[in-house]
Design a protein around this motif. Structure first.
Motif, short mmCIF file in Angstrom:
data_model
loop_
_atom_site.label_atom_id
_atom_site.label_comp_id
_atom_site.label_asym_id
_atom_site.label_seq_id
_atom_site.Cartn_x
_atom_site.Cartn_y
_atom_site.Cartn_z
N GLY A 214 -1.19 5.93 9.87
CA GLY A 214 -1.12 5.03 11.01
C GLY A 214 -0.50 3.70 10.64
O GLY A 214 0.32 3.14 11.38
N ARG A 215 -0.87 3.17 9.46
CA ARG A 215 -0.29 1.91 9.01
C ARG A 215 1.21 2.04 8.81
O ARG A 215 1.98 1.14 9.18
CB ARG A 215 -0.96 1.46 7.71
CG ARG A 215 -0.30 0.21 7.14
CD ARG A 215 -1.03 -0.32 5.94
NE ARG A 215 -0.34 -1.49 5.39
CZ ARG A 215 -0.83 -2.29 4.46
NH1 ARG A 215 -2.03 -2.06 3.95
NH2 ARG A 215 -0.12 -3.32 4.01
N GLN A 216 1.63 3.15 8.22
CA GLN A 216 3.06 3.36 7.98
C GLN A 216 3.82 3.36 9.31
O GLN A 216 4.91 2.76 9.42
CB GLN A 216 3.27 4.67 7.25
CG GLN A 216 4.72 4.96 6.89
CD GLN A 216 4.88 6.26 6.14
OE1 GLN A 216 4.06 7.18 6.26
NE2 GLN A 216 5.95 6.38 5.36
N ALA A 217 3.26 4.05 10.33
CA ALA A 217 3.92 4.10 11.64
C ALA A 217 3.98 2.72 12.27
O ALA A 217 5.01 2.30 12.81
CB ALA A 217 3.19 5.07 12.54
N LEU A 218 2.88 1.97 12.18
CA LEU A 218 2.84 0.64 12.79
C LEU A 218 3.78 -0.33 12.09
O LEU A 218 4.42 -1.16 12.74
CB LEU A 218 1.40 0.10 12.76
CG LEU A 218 0.43 0.81 13.71
CD1 LEU A 218 -1.01 0.34 13.45
CD2 LEU A 218 0.80 0.58 15.17
N GLU A 219 3.89 -0.22 10.78
CA GLU A 219 4.84 -1.09 10.06
C GLU A 219 6.28 -0.78 10.45
O GLU A 219 7.12 -1.68 10.58
CB GLU A 219 4.64 -0.95 8.55
CG GLU A 219 3.36 -1.60 8.05
CD GLU A 219 3.31 -1.66 6.53
OE1 GLU A 219 4.39 -1.68 5.90
OE2 GLU A 219 2.20 -1.69 5.97
#
Length: 277
Positions: A214-219
């Motif tokens: 999720g963090r990778q997608a949001l970044e």
């Protein structure tokens, strides 16, 4: 004195508690049928020129009647389902209320109708949206088996209810079952071919489920160059919500240093002022 219609609706809400085991099966069905008939009255809005007090009373009574009958016996759910099948009211909002009670009180019996409404073109779109939501709330396993293939494959808005509503219902089902929604949310959020409301919903939801994926997608969304500044703001808010303070502050400062859009620099600055100073 209350107007006659309001007095009737008030009476509906002060009926004695539903009997657990007193009457026989036939009597229970008769009571349920009568109370569903009263529910139809409670769901029917007043005239457009009704007084404000009448409209206010209607919304309060509607809410209370629905809350009460969602927790009623299976007989009530079956009676609501029968009314929908044999004598459906003309107003979509009334049919939605009957479907709501049927799905909560008799979910197994209502399952085929919910699936049909979601997957088959023809019924009123408002009723189909309601069916998708109820599928996620009341029959989460069925919701996943029906909705996930639609959301993963090529979506056809001519055949199904709005994709954002399907994704919302799917997420409700995943949460009820305690399963990880991040992979599909990340896919939807970063897919440039998806409608913007779907991407916005998925991006916002990712903030509630912290994970490396999720963090990778949001970044990736935070530095997206598609011109959609709104989704970048949502991604920033989701990261602010899901990351530890130090991690978020370090990330936000790094993005700000490399940002060319002066408006978005100010957006990041506001987030830093709120969380990091």
């Amino acid at each position: 004195m209350l107007p006659r219609s309001l007095a009737h609706l008030t009476a509906l809400l002060v009926l004695p508690p539903l009997a657990a085991c007193g009457p026989g099966q036939a009597d229970a069905a008769e009571i349920a049928t009568r109370e569903i008939r009263d529910l139809v009255t409670a769901l029917t809005p007043p005239a457009l020129d009704a007084l404000p007090v009448e409209k206010s009373e209607f919304y309060q009574n509607r809410k209370r009647a629905l809350e009460r009958l969602r927790q009623a016996s299976e007989a009530h759910g079956l009676a609501a389902l029968e009314r929908l099948r044999k004598d459906p009211p003309a107003l979509t909002e009334v049919r939605c209320g009957l479907l709501d009670v049927a799905a909560h009180a008799a979910p197994e019996a209502t399952e085929p109708l919910l699936v049909e409404l979601v997957t088959t073109f023809g019924a009123d779109l408002g009723l189909r949206r309601e069916a998708a939501e109820l599928l996620g709330q009341c029959l989460p396993e069925t919701a996943l088996s029906v909705l996930e293939p639609i959301l993963r494959e090529r979506y056809d808005g001519r055949t199904y209810p709005p994709e954002e509503r399907l994704l919302s219902a799917w997420l409700t089902a995943m949460e009820r079952l305690g399963r990880d929604p991040v992979p599909l949310l990340a896919l939807a959020a970063t897919d440039l071919l998806r409608p913007m409301d779907v991407r916005h919903f998925a991006t916002r939801a990712l903030g509630r489920f912290p994970s490396p994926q999720g963090r990778q997608a949001l970044e990736a969304l935070l530095v997206e160059s598609s011109g959609n500044g709104y989704i970048r703001r949502i991604a920033l808010q989701a990261l602010q919500e899901s990351l530890a303070k130090d991690e978020f502050c370090t990330l936000a400062r790094r993005v700000q240093e490399n940002e060319a859009d002066t408006d978005f620099i100010l957006v990041i600055e506001s987030a830093l002022e709120k969380s990091c100073r």
